[in-house]
Motif scaffolding. Structure first.
Motif, PDB file in Angstrom:
ATOM      1  N   TYR A  47       8.400   1.176  18.466  1.00  0.00           N
ATOM      2  CA  TYR A  47       7.385   1.433  17.447  1.00  0.00           C
ATOM      3  C   TYR A  47       6.481   0.226  17.211  1.00  0.00           C
ATOM      4  O   TYR A  47       5.248   0.338  17.214  1.00  0.00           O
ATOM      5  N   ASP A  48       7.059  -0.942  17.007  1.00  0.00           N
ATOM      6  CA  ASP A  48       6.246  -2.109  16.689  1.00  0.00           C
ATOM      7  C   ASP A  48       5.365  -2.504  17.867  1.00  0.00           C
ATOM      8  O   ASP A  48       4.220  -2.952  17.675  1.00  0.00           O
ATOM      9  N   LEU A  49       5.867  -2.330  19.082  1.00  0.00           N
ATOM     10  CA  LEU A  49       5.060  -2.640  20.256  1.00  0.00           C
ATOM     11  C   LEU A  49       3.854  -1.714  20.341  1.00  0.00           C
ATOM     12  O   LEU A  49       2.719  -2.147  20.577  1.00  0.00           O
ATOM     13  N   VAL A  50       4.105  -0.419  20.136  1.00  0.00           N
ATOM     14  CA  VAL A  50       3.010   0.551  20.190  1.00  0.00           C
ATOM     15  C   VAL A  50       2.041   0.338  19.035  1.00  0.00           C
ATOM     16  O   VAL A  50       0.817   0.364  19.204  1.00  0.00           O
ATOM     17  N   ALA A  51       2.591   0.104  17.845  1.00  0.00           N
ATOM     18  CA  ALA A  51       1.747  -0.086  16.667  1.00  0.00           C
ATOM     19  C   ALA A  51       0.861  -1.318  16.802  1.00  0.00           C
ATOM     20  O   ALA A  51      -0.208  -1.394  16.176  1.00  0.00           O
ATOM     21  N   ALA A  52       1.289  -2.291  17.619  1.00  0.00           N
ATOM     22  CA  ALA A  52       0.481  -3.493  17.798  1.00  0.00           C
ATOM     23  C   ALA A  52      -0.892  -3.157  18.374  1.00  0.00           C
ATOM     24  O   ALA A  52      -1.861  -3.892  18.159  1.00  0.00           O
ATOM     25  N   ALA A  53      -0.991  -2.043  19.111  1.00  0.00           N
ATOM     26  CA  ALA A  53      -2.293  -1.637  19.641  1.00  0.00           C
ATOM     27  C   ALA A  53      -3.285  -1.353  18.525  1.00  0.00           C
ATOM     28  O   ALA A  53      -4.502  -1.492  18.708  1.00  0.00           O
ATOM     29  N   TYR A  54      -2.782  -0.988  17.355  1.00  0.00           N
ATOM     30  CA  TYR A  54      -3.659  -0.642  16.248  1.00  0.00           C
ATOM     31  C   TYR A  54      -4.287  -1.872  15.592  1.00  0.00           C
ATOM     32  O   TYR A  54      -5.167  -1.745  14.741  1.00  0.00           O
ATOM     33  N   ALA A  55      -3.837  -3.066  16.020  1.00  0.00           N
ATOM     34  CA  ALA A  55      -4.538  -4.270  15.573  1.00  0.00           C
ATOM     35  C   ALA A  55      -5.984  -4.251  16.050  1.00  0.00           C
ATOM     36  O   ALA A  55      -6.866  -4.857  15.439  1.00  0.00           O
ATOM     37  N   LEU A  56      -6.235  -3.512  17.136  1.00  0.00           N
ATOM     38  CA  LEU A  56      -7.599  -3.385  17.654  1.00  0.00           C
ATOM     39  C   LEU A  56      -8.524  -2.701  16.662  1.00  0.00           C
ATOM     40  O   LEU A  56      -9.743  -2.904  16.692  1.00  0.00           O
ATOM     41  N   VAL A  57      -7.963  -1.878  15.798  1.00  0.00           N
ATOM     42  CA  VAL A  57      -8.786  -1.147  14.832  1.00  0.00           C
ATOM     43  C   VAL A  57      -8.483  -1.581  13.400  1.00  0.00           C
ATOM     44  O   VAL A  57      -8.662  -0.825  12.454  1.00  0.00           O
ATOM     45  N   GLY A  58      -7.974  -2.805  13.237  1.00  0.00           N
ATOM     46  CA  GLY A  58      -7.866  -3.384  11.902  1.00  0.00           C
ATOM     47  C   GLY A  58      -6.624  -3.034  11.128  1.00  0.00           C
ATOM     48  O   GLY A  58      -6.648  -3.059   9.886  1.00  0.00           O
ATOM     49  N   ALA A  59      -5.498  -2.754  11.790  1.00  0.00           N
ATOM     50  CA  ALA A  59      -4.282  -2.379  11.068  1.00  0.00           C
ATOM     51  C   ALA A  59      -3.804  -3.486  10.139  1.00  0.00           C
ATOM     52  O   ALA A  59      -3.386  -3.225   9.005  1.00  0.00           O
ATOM     53  N   ASP A  60      -3.858  -4.736  10.590  1.00  0.00           N
ATOM     54  CA  ASP A  60      -3.399  -5.834   9.741  1.00  0.00           C
ATOM     55  C   ASP A  60      -4.256  -5.959   8.488  1.00  0.00           C
ATOM     56  O   ASP A  60      -3.739  -6.176   7.379  1.00  0.00           O
ATOM     57  N   ARG A  61      -5.552  -5.835   8.654  1.00  0.00           N
ATOM     58  CA  ARG A  61      -6.442  -5.901   7.483  1.00  0.00           C
ATOM     59  C   ARG A  61      -6.151  -4.770   6.514  1.00  0.00           C
ATOM     60  O   ARG A  61      -6.211  -4.950   5.290  1.00  0.00           O
ATOM     61  N   PHE A  62      -5.848  -3.590   7.057  1.00  0.00           N
ATOM     62  CA  PHE A  62      -5.546  -2.443   6.208  1.00  0.00           C
ATOM     63  C   PHE A  62      -4.319  -2.713   5.346  1.00  0.00           C
ATOM     64  O   PHE A  62      -4.329  -2.484   4.126  1.00  0.00           O
ATOM     65  N   HIS A  63      -3.242  -3.202   5.950  1.00  0.00           N
ATOM     66  CA  HIS A  63      -2.021  -3.480   5.191  1.00  0.00           C
ATOM     67  C   HIS A  63      -2.252  -4.601   4.172  1.00  0.00           C
ATOM     68  O   HIS A  63      -1.746  -4.528   3.039  1.00  0.00           O
ATOM     69  N   ARG A  64      -2.992  -5.601   4.555  1.00  0.00           N
ATOM     70  CA  ARG A  64      -3.281  -6.685   3.609  1.00  0.00           C
ATOM     71  C   ARG A  64      -4.084  -6.160   2.420  1.00  0.00           C
ATOM     72  O   ARG A  64      -3.791  -6.489   1.255  1.00  0.00           O
ATOM     73  N   ARG A  65      -5.073  -5.333   2.710  1.00  0.00           N
ATOM     74  CA  ARG A  65      -5.899  -4.778   1.631  1.00  0.00           C
ATOM     75  C   ARG A  65      -5.065  -3.894   0.700  1.00  0.00           C
ATOM     76  O   ARG A  65      -5.255  -3.917  -0.521  1.00  0.00           O
ATOM     77  N   ALA A  66      -4.142  -3.118   1.261  1.00  0.00           N
ATOM     78  CA  ALA A  66      -3.300  -2.246   0.440  1.00  0.00           C
ATOM     79  C   ALA A  66      -2.463  -3.058  -0.538  1.00  0.00           C
ATOM     80  O   ALA A  66      -2.348  -2.715  -1.725  1.00  0.00           O
ATOM     81  N   VAL A  67      -1.864  -4.144  -0.064  1.00  0.00           N
ATOM     82  CA  VAL A  67      -1.027  -4.967  -0.943  1.00  0.00           C
ATOM     83  C   VAL A  67      -1.879  -5.698  -1.967  1.00  0.00           C
ATOM     84  O   VAL A  67      -1.530  -5.762  -3.157  1.00  0.00           O
ATOM     85  N   GLU A  68      -3.022  -6.230  -1.551  1.00  0.00           N
ATOM     86  CA  GLU A  68      -3.896  -6.921  -2.499  1.00  0.00           C
ATOM     87  C   GLU A  68      -4.370  -5.990  -3.609  1.00  0.00           C
ATOM     88  O   GLU A  68      -4.496  -6.397  -4.767  1.00  0.00           O
ATOM     89  N   ALA A  69      -4.624  -4.714  -3.252  1.00  0.00           N
ATOM     90  CA  ALA A  69      -5.139  -3.756  -4.235  1.00  0.00           C
ATOM     91  C   ALA A  69      -4.122  -3.445  -5.332  1.00  0.00           C
ATOM     92  O   ALA A  69      -4.497  -2.974  -6.406  1.00  0.00           O
ATOM     93  N   LEU A  70      -2.850  -3.717  -5.077  1.00  0.00           N
ATOM     94  CA  LEU A  70      -1.826  -3.479  -6.098  1.00  0.00           C
ATOM     95  C   LEU A  70      -1.961  -4.445  -7.275  1.00  0.00           C
ATOM     96  O   LEU A  70      -1.482  -4.148  -8.373  1.00  0.00           O
ATOM     97  N   ALA A  71      -2.574  -5.608  -7.042  1.00  0.00           N
ATOM     98  CA  ALA A  71      -2.712  -6.631  -8.087  1.00  0.00           C
ATOM     99  C   ALA A  71      -1.359  -6.976  -8.699  1.00  0.00           C
ATOM    100  O   ALA A  71      -1.197  -7.009  -9.925  1.00  0.00           O
ATOM    101  N   LEU A  72      -0.389  -7.251  -7.840  1.00  0.00           N
ATOM    102  CA  LEU A  72       0.964  -7.553  -8.292  1.00  0.00           C
ATOM    103  C   LEU A  72       1.022  -8.917  -8.970  1.00  0.00           C
ATOM    104  O   LEU A  72       0.204  -9.811  -8.721  1.00  0.00           O
ATOM    105  N   ARG A  73       2.059  -9.075  -9.802  1.00  0.00           N
ATOM    106  CA  ARG A  73       2.277 -10.326 -10.514  1.00  0.00           C
ATOM    107  C   ARG A  73       3.678 -10.849 -10.190  1.00  0.00           C
ATOM    108  O   ARG A  73       4.585 -10.063  -9.883  1.00  0.00           O
TER     109      ARG A  73
END
Length: 248
Positions: A47-73
């Protein structure tokens, strides 16, 4: 539409389809919990090997944005629904700090096994992993946040899950849900290619009618909604209602 999006998807398709050819069972049009568990148990080793292909379309940015949007403390408790191999867990653990708590829930024991390895490598002592169906998960309360990325598309009862998640949030705290949606501006050939690329993950054209973001905004106050990849990926952010004023 970003004209490079179909080309990037095609590049990712080469990796994904190579993996898919090694599998003999095609995903059915719709998946129940047993089928989802079986599919992801099979997919887990690569799974992680295949999912790494999605870095081409911004997967890491997506996950980072999702966590940032939580505004956790620091000190918050946060739940990651359908956490998979743990793409969000490190960011969540850092956001809540050593006094916080991160609970990752997933249906697949094999995916969770890989999440545990990731947690061990990261040394994230505040992360707890729970094997179970999000439909039956008992949310701890009050929560500082709930996140689900690429997970609720497989839960026909996602509206009830979202409702319970929002009810467990402390007043004003956030739920963030993101995943795939049918891009209205894509040509049909690109939509078909996107469905084919994501078929190993259980996504089919039948998934087009699943719209978890509507449940998020039904049960909580909308904060933000954004789409990326030409409308193929969405992120919905909403907040639990504020506390009711005390009775006079």
């Amino acid at each position: 539409m970003n004209r490079t999006a179909p080309l990037l998807l095609a590049a990712a398709a080469g990796v994904v389809l190579a993996w898919r050819r090694g599998r003999h069972a095609a995903a059915p049009p719709t998946l129940g919990p047993d089928a989802v568990r079986a599919l992801y148990d099979r997919a887990a080793p690569t799974y992680d090997l295949v999912a790494a292909a999605y870095a081409l379309v911004g997967a890491d940015r997506f996950h980072r944005r999702a966590v940032e949007a939580l505004a956790l403390r620091p000190g918050d408790t946060v739940v990651d629904l359908a956490c998979g191999t743990g793409a969000n867990l490190g960011r969540l653990a850092r956001a809540v700090g050593p006094t916080g708590r991160v609970v990752g829930v997933d249906l697949s024991p094999e995916m969770l096994a890989r999440a545990r390895r990731r947690v061990g490598r990261g040394g994230w002592a505040t992360v707890e992993l729970v094997e179970g169906d999000v439909r039956q998960f008992a949310f701890p309360a009050p929560l500082g946040g709930v996140v689900s990325t690429y997970g609720l598309e497989f839960v026909p009862e996602h509206d009830a899950v979202v409702e319970r998640a929002v009810a467990a949030l402390a007043p004003g705290r956030r739920i963030v849900v993101g995943g795939l949606r049918r891009p209205a501006r894509w040509p049909e050939w690109a939509v078909r290619l996107g469905a084919l690329v994501n078929r190993p993950f259980g996504v089919t054209r039948a998934s087009e009618g699943v719209r978890p973001w509507r449940s998020v905004f039904r049960h909580a106050r909308q904060v933000a909604y954004e789409e990326t990849l030409g409308g193929a990926v969405y992120l919905a952010v909403a907040a639990a209602p504020p506390a009711a004023p005390p009775a006079p």
